[in-house]
Design a protein around this motif. Structure first.
Motif, short mmCIF file in Angstrom:
data_model
loop_
_atom_site.label_atom_id
_atom_site.label_comp_id
_atom_site.label_asym_id
_atom_site.label_seq_id
_atom_site.Cartn_x
_atom_site.Cartn_y
_atom_site.Cartn_z
N ILE A 1 0.88 -1.02 0.04
CA ILE A 1 0.06 0.17 0.25
C ILE A 1 0.95 1.36 0.09
O ILE A 1 0.55 2.27 -0.78
CB ILE A 1 -0.98 -0.05 1.15
CG1 ILE A 1 -1.91 -1.12 1.00
CG2 ILE A 1 -1.61 1.24 1.24
CD1 ILE A 1 -2.89 -1.38 2.34
N PHE A 2 1.61 1.09 0.85
CA PHE A 2 2.83 2.06 0.74
C PHE A 2 3.57 2.82 -0.47
O PHE A 2 3.58 4.03 -0.79
CB PHE A 2 3.96 2.16 1.83
CG PHE A 2 3.53 2.00 3.45
CD1 PHE A 2 2.24 2.37 3.73
CD2 PHE A 2 4.36 1.42 4.22
CE1 PHE A 2 1.90 2.01 5.00
CE2 PHE A 2 3.96 1.12 5.51
CZ PHE A 2 2.72 1.37 5.93
N LYS A 3 3.78 1.58 -1.35
CA LYS A 3 4.48 1.67 -2.51
C LYS A 3 3.47 2.32 -3.64
O LYS A 3 3.81 2.48 -4.56
CB LYS A 3 5.41 0.53 -2.90
CG LYS A 3 6.24 0.14 -2.11
CD LYS A 3 7.09 -1.03 -2.55
CE LYS A 3 8.52 -1.31 -1.55
NZ LYS A 3 9.17 -2.62 -2.08
N ALA A 4 2.21 2.23 -3.19
CA ALA A 4 1.14 2.66 -3.92
C ALA A 4 1.11 2.17 -5.58
O ALA A 4 0.81 2.57 -6.49
CB ALA A 4 1.13 3.99 -4.31
N GLU A 5 1.54 1.02 -5.67
CA GLU A 5 1.95 0.08 -7.16
C GLU A 5 0.47 -0.02 -7.61
O GLU A 5 0.02 0.43 -8.52
CB GLU A 5 2.59 -1.06 -6.86
CG GLU A 5 3.93 -0.98 -7.17
CD GLU A 5 4.83 -2.26 -6.38
OE1 GLU A 5 4.02 -3.01 -5.95
OE2 GLU A 5 6.08 -1.91 -6.20
N ASP A 6 -0.52 -0.69 -6.58
CA ASP A 6 -1.95 -0.62 -7.04
C ASP A 6 -2.63 -0.64 -5.96
O ASP A 6 -2.88 -1.59 -4.99
CB ASP A 6 -2.21 -2.15 -7.82
CG ASP A 6 -3.39 -2.09 -8.39
OD1 ASP A 6 -4.61 -1.44 -7.74
OD2 ASP A 6 -3.87 -2.93 -9.19
N GLN A 7 -2.88 0.56 -5.20
CA GLN A 7 -3.27 0.69 -4.04
C GLN A 7 -4.62 0.16 -3.73
O GLN A 7 -4.78 -0.36 -2.70
CB GLN A 7 -3.41 2.35 -3.67
CG GLN A 7 -3.20 2.45 -2.21
CD GLN A 7 -3.54 3.86 -1.66
OE1 GLN A 7 -4.40 4.33 -1.87
NE2 GLN A 7 -2.33 4.55 -1.47
N GLU A 8 -5.57 0.07 -4.61
CA GLU A 8 -6.99 -0.72 -4.38
C GLU A 8 -6.70 -2.14 -4.29
O GLU A 8 -7.13 -2.61 -3.23
CB GLU A 8 -7.89 -0.29 -5.45
CG GLU A 8 -9.25 -0.36 -5.23
CD GLU A 8 -10.22 -0.01 -6.53
OE1 GLU A 8 -11.22 -0.59 -6.46
OE2 GLU A 8 -9.87 0.77 -7.14
N LYS A 9 -6.19 -2.63 -4.99
CA LYS A 9 -5.88 -3.89 -4.85
C LYS A 9 -4.93 -4.53 -3.69
O LYS A 9 -5.28 -5.29 -2.98
CB LYS A 9 -4.88 -4.63 -6.28
CG LYS A 9 -5.12 -5.96 -6.32
CD LYS A 9 -4.27 -6.34 -7.57
CE LYS A 9 -3.90 -7.96 -7.47
NZ LYS A 9 -2.71 -8.42 -7.95
N ALA A 10 -4.02 -3.72 -3.40
CA ALA A 10 -3.03 -3.78 -2.12
C ALA A 10 -4.23 -3.69 -0.72
O ALA A 10 -3.95 -4.37 0.00
CB ALA A 10 -1.92 -2.77 -2.08
N CYS A 11 -5.04 -2.68 -0.77
CA CYS A 11 -5.96 -2.50 0.31
C CYS A 11 -6.65 -3.69 0.54
O CYS A 11 -7.02 -4.23 1.61
CB CYS A 11 -6.60 -1.12 0.22
SG CYS A 11 -5.61 0.34 0.46
N GLU B 1 -1.67 6.49 8.26
CA GLU B 1 -2.98 6.92 7.81
C GLU B 1 -2.93 8.15 7.30
O GLU B 1 -3.59 8.71 6.10
CB GLU B 1 -4.16 6.72 8.96
CG GLU B 1 -4.54 5.33 9.25
CD GLU B 1 -5.54 5.17 10.57
OE1 GLU B 1 -5.62 3.96 10.75
OE2 GLU B 1 -5.94 6.14 10.76
N GLU B 2 -2.20 9.33 8.04
CA GLU B 2 -2.18 10.85 7.92
C GLU B 2 -1.29 10.67 6.36
O GLU B 2 -1.93 11.83 5.79
CB GLU B 2 -1.51 11.43 8.89
CG GLU B 2 -1.53 12.74 8.93
CD GLU B 2 -0.62 13.42 10.11
OE1 GLU B 2 -0.74 12.76 11.37
OE2 GLU B 2 -0.29 14.40 9.89
N VAL B 3 -0.56 10.07 6.17
CA VAL B 3 0.35 10.31 4.99
C VAL B 3 -0.11 9.58 3.74
O VAL B 3 -0.51 10.10 2.53
CB VAL B 3 1.83 9.75 5.08
CG1 VAL B 3 2.63 9.92 3.81
CG2 VAL B 3 2.40 10.41 6.29
N PHE B 4 -0.84 8.41 3.81
CA PHE B 4 -1.13 7.45 2.91
C PHE B 4 -2.88 7.43 2.70
O PHE B 4 -3.30 6.96 1.58
CB PHE B 4 -0.87 6.07 2.91
CG PHE B 4 0.78 5.91 2.73
CD1 PHE B 4 1.45 6.12 1.77
CD2 PHE B 4 1.43 5.62 3.94
CE1 PHE B 4 2.75 6.12 1.47
CE2 PHE B 4 2.84 5.71 4.02
CZ PHE B 4 3.46 5.66 2.86
#
Lengths: 226, 226
Positions: free
Chosen positions: B114-124, B171-174
């Motif tokens: 999630i932090f790396k935001a490669e595919d945030q939705e899938k990672a979440c 949470e604040e950052v991402f």
């Protein structure tokens, strides 16, 4: 075998992770029942005993399930203390065994990438790099080489024979030389001495059966990508 | 602290894996020296002590290095047996702790995705699925809930507080809600009770410092992808 000490393993004949558990039980001299699972149609018992991963191996001891092969091996060693020990007694030596056990897991994951042929050249490069590190690490741990003759079989022996024991069949199907005695003399001679042990011989699946399964696996993978 | 029992930790202030080791030593009451590593310019000692992974944490005990945080935690527990034990004595209970320790590792890897935001939705999606499994597993292990009040801090406490202790900053950052008390009541209340403990409070890095590091990390990742 009394009902009060009943041991069952749920497995699949080709799984190296299942082989780890089978070998550990045999080395310790613990009788067990073996249940072959059809992984395309998992049994209700497997799903009940391993609801998190739904994978083999599962060890069931007096109705209580233990999952994850390395966790199972430590459980076996801590529960049946009278047989030969899989891990050394000394905490520092134990830590080295656990470190290399985790490393061998990485090496096996690299082998799996080669089988899946996603990017075989890159996967091979990564595999040989890791294998070289393992060879050096094992030279440091066993400076006298071929470590199986003068002692009991331990955790690393089990992991090595399971990781590389089907190399010949894998080489035949995937056209990749996994172990070369020139590059990894210690691991190669170690593996060969392990493959001579009766307890190992009776656990290794027949070469032809492995080859034909791997061919099927390889064709399914390439069809899936086509 | 005599030279015959010298303990040094090579770490990096934000690393959760280093925090595991620091917390374990503090919980057991073992004095240690801490060496902060600059991971962009690793010290010769770090490279000497962890030639395989070249990573922190490294625990050095009487000049002998131990690597990999879970291996280090078991080493600590087996070497200093007089303090509170991190793992239970009973082999079956130990196996459950080890199983969930490995699982928490998977959950942390999902958070990193999630932090790396490669595919945030899938990672979440993957993260919440695994988190739900962890919540259920912990409910089975601690049916009476909020498990920290009546006993010593153990391995799972350490892993939980390290995995989720910086959630608010993350949470604040991402912009992702990592823990929701409605969905994971046990883990949330467990974490909150752990964060109240003095030994934890003194180990948690300051919120603002974490936020500013994570912002830097986030911007670097998105620049790298642009």
């Amino acid at each position: 075998m009394g009902e009060e000490n009943k041991v069952t393993v749920h497995g699949m004949w080709l799984s190296p992770y299942v082989k780890r558990v089978e070998l550990a039980l045999k080395v310790k001299g613990i009788p067990f029942e073996y249940v072959e699972e059809d992984l395309s149609n998992k049994s209700p018992l497997l799903l009940k005993y391993n609801p998190v991963h739904k994978k083999v191996p599962v060890l069931v001891h007096n109705e209580k399930p233990v999952n994850e092969s390395l966790v199972i091996l430590e459980y076996i060693d801590e529960t049946w203390k009278n047989g030969p020990r899989l891990l050394p007694e000394d905490p520092y030596e134990r830590s080295k065994v656990r470190f290399w056990a985790a490393y061998i897991q990485h090496v096996m994951e690299c082998m799996l990438k080669i089988f899946k042929a996603e990017d075989q050249e890159k996967a091979c490069e990564e595999f040989y790099q890791k294998l070289g590190v393992l060879e050096d690490g094992m030279k440091n741990m066993f400076p006298e080489g071929s470590p199986v003759k003068s002692r009991n079989i331990g955790l690393l022996d089990i992991l090595i024979v399971v990781a590389f024991g089907a190399c010949k069949a894998q080489e035949e199907v995937f056209g990749v030389k996994f172990l070369d005695p020139n590059n990894t003399p210690l691991i190669t001679s170690w593996l060969n001495s392990l493959l001579e042990l009766p307890v190992v011989k009776e656990s290794v699946p027949p070469h032809d059966k492995v080859v034909s399964f791997l061919r099927f696996f390889k064709e399914s993978s390439s069809n899936a990508q086509a």
